[in-house]
Design a protein around this motif. Structure first.
Motif, PDB file in Angstrom:
ATOM      1  N   LEU A   6       9.165 -46.925   6.745  1.00 23.03           N
ATOM      2  CA  LEU A   6       8.809 -48.250   6.236  1.00 23.03           C
ATOM      3  C   LEU A   6       7.309 -48.306   5.982  1.00 23.03           C
ATOM      4  CD1 LEU A   6      10.929 -50.531   8.607  1.00 23.03           C
ATOM      5  CD2 LEU A   6      11.654 -49.112   6.671  1.00 23.03           C
ATOM      6  N   GLN A   7       6.925 -48.538   4.749  1.00 22.60           N
ATOM      7  CA  GLN A   7       5.512 -48.641   4.402  1.00 22.60           C
ATOM      8  C   GLN A   7       5.093 -50.104   4.392  1.00 22.60           C
ATOM      9  OE1 GLN A   7       3.447 -45.780   1.900  1.00 22.60           O
ATOM     10  NE2 GLN A   7       3.140 -47.392   0.403  1.00 22.60           N
ATOM     11  N   MET A   8       3.952 -50.388   5.017  1.00 22.13           N
ATOM     12  CA  MET A   8       3.466 -51.756   5.116  1.00 22.13           C
ATOM     13  C   MET A   8       2.007 -51.836   4.681  1.00 22.13           C
ATOM     14  SD  MET A   8       5.239 -52.921   8.759  1.00 22.13           S
ATOM     15  CE  MET A   8       4.557 -54.587   8.641  1.00 22.13           C
ATOM     16  N   VAL A 242      11.205 -45.839   2.246  1.00 18.24           N
ATOM     17  CA  VAL A 242      11.398 -44.479   1.740  1.00 18.24           C
ATOM     18  C   VAL A 242      12.605 -43.909   2.473  1.00 18.24           C
ATOM     19  CG1 VAL A 242      10.403 -42.175   1.554  1.00 18.24           C
ATOM     20  CG2 VAL A 242       8.944 -44.193   1.281  1.00 18.24           C
ATOM     21  N   LEU A 243      13.642 -43.551   1.737  1.00 15.45           N
ATOM     22  CA  LEU A 243      14.910 -43.114   2.312  1.00 15.45           C
ATOM     23  C   LEU A 243      15.192 -41.649   2.016  1.00 15.45           C
ATOM     24  CD1 LEU A 243      17.030 -46.167   1.175  1.00 15.45           C
ATOM     25  CD2 LEU A 243      16.794 -45.499   3.569  1.00 15.45           C
ATOM     26  N   ALA A 244      15.815 -40.977   2.989  1.00 13.33           N
ATOM     27  CA  ALA A 244      16.281 -39.607   2.771  1.00 13.33           C
ATOM     28  C   ALA A 244      17.344 -39.295   3.813  1.00 13.33           C
ATOM     29  CB  ALA A 244      15.131 -38.601   2.858  1.00 13.33           C
ATOM     30  N   GLU A 245      18.078 -38.215   3.575  1.00 15.87           N
ATOM     31  CA  GLU A 245      19.164 -37.803   4.453  1.00 15.87           C
ATOM     32  C   GLU A 245      18.768 -36.534   5.187  1.00 15.87           C
ATOM     33  OE1 GLU A 245      23.168 -38.867   5.565  1.00 15.87           O
ATOM     34  OE2 GLU A 245      22.317 -39.579   3.675  1.00 15.87           O
ATOM     35  N   LEU A 246      19.039 -36.492   6.497  1.00 14.38           N
ATOM     36  CA  LEU A 246      18.866 -35.271   7.280  1.00 14.38           C
ATOM     37  C   LEU A 246      20.187 -34.501   7.277  1.00 14.38           C
ATOM     38  CD1 LEU A 246      17.026 -36.541  10.519  1.00 14.38           C
ATOM     39  CD2 LEU A 246      16.065 -36.001   8.269  1.00 14.38           C
ATOM     40  N   HIS A 247      20.106 -33.170   7.105  1.00 20.61           N
ATOM     41  CA  HIS A 247      21.303 -32.330   7.088  1.00 20.61           C
ATOM     42  C   HIS A 247      21.121 -31.182   8.080  1.00 20.61           C
ATOM     43  CE1 HIS A 247      23.068 -34.286   3.566  1.00 20.61           C
ATOM     44  NE2 HIS A 247      21.862 -34.277   3.025  1.00 20.61           N
TER      45      HIS A 247
END
Length: 266
Positions: A6-8, A242-247
């Protein structure tokens, strides 16, 4: 696991900042995030360093910690609460502390920033040691089977901290930050990708990003990087997620193909 940085662009008003954090957390949760991380000083970007002393809380009590626990509990997610000032025995010093809350709202980890930033380029001058007391120990925690290492901002320049966190190896390293514009422009992405590559793990780096009411400009560029150093997602400036998936398979592939962690000698 889906994660969100989360950018603030935090202000000198704690209530406004808590409201912004709650709003962004709700947005990230709605997008499917199971773990979110706030930036350093998400709760206050004061007009001077001593403003931190006025809002400092005791560990385990206070409105900032209560707000973090509520966010985690309401959205059933893991929350890395950026940093907030915690009181010390010295009334003129606080710890810059990163607290982690589980999906039921309980606090599961507490890390105090170990390395205190100092910078002077003739135009901008900072010395965190004037009001901060340094932490002394690395901290990692388990988030539903993912081992997560904690660090804060200036810690990023000290690779020995991350090596200490890699026994056993972390799957994810968190670096909540408020990088200055000149240091961020020069080194932010470079250092984050280096930490990801050398430790063969994901990195989540939520940052302050923009022009603050106190006149300071922070670099932003909150990002998530994978174990090969690839930037999966990034936001330049301004409030947002900012979203991403961990694999797990990606972690295993990198560590198997190039077993650098197994080759350590120190």
């Amino acid at each position: 696991m889906k994660i969100a940085a989360l950018q603030m662009v935090s202000t000198p008003d704690v209530e406004r900042n808590l409201a912004a954090a709650a709003r962004l957390a709700a947005e990230a949760a709605a997008a499917g995030a199971q773990l979110i991380a706030l930036p350093e000083y998400f709760c206050l970007m004061g007009r001077n360093d001593r403003d931190k002393l006025g809002i400092a809380e005791r560990l385990g009590e206070g409105p900032i910690q209560a707000a973090l626990a509520t966010i985690a509990r309401e959205h059933r997610l893991w929350l890395i609460g950026g940093t907030l000032p915690l009181r010390t025995a010295d009334p003129e010093r606080v710890r810059n502390s990163s607290l982690v809350f589980a999906p039921d709202g309980t606090r599961v980890a507490h890390y105090d920033k170990m390395h205190l930033f100092a910078f002077d380029n003739g135009r901008e001058r900072y010395d965190e040691g004037r009001v901060l007391e340094a932490g002394s120990a690395p901290v990692a925690f388990d988030a539903g089977g993912w081992r997560v290492g904690l660090s804060v901002c200036y810690d990023l320049r000290f690779p020995e901290l991350y090596r200490a966190l890699m026994h056993p190896p972390c799957d994810l390293i968190a670096v909540p930050s408020a990088f200055t514009y000149p240091t961020g422009e020069a080194h932010w992405e470079l250092l984050l990708r280096a930490r990801a590559v050398e430790n063969q793990c994901y990195v989540i780096a939520p940052a302050q990003g923009g022009r603050h009411e106190n006149g300071r400009r922070t670099w932003g560029h909150s990002l998530i990087a994978d174990p090969w150093g690839q930037v999966l997602a990034c936001r330049d400036e301004g409030e947002g997620i900012v979203l991403a998936e961990l694999h797990r398979q990606r972690l295993a592939e990198v560590r198997q193909q190039l077993p650098a962690l197994a080759h350590r000698r120190l």
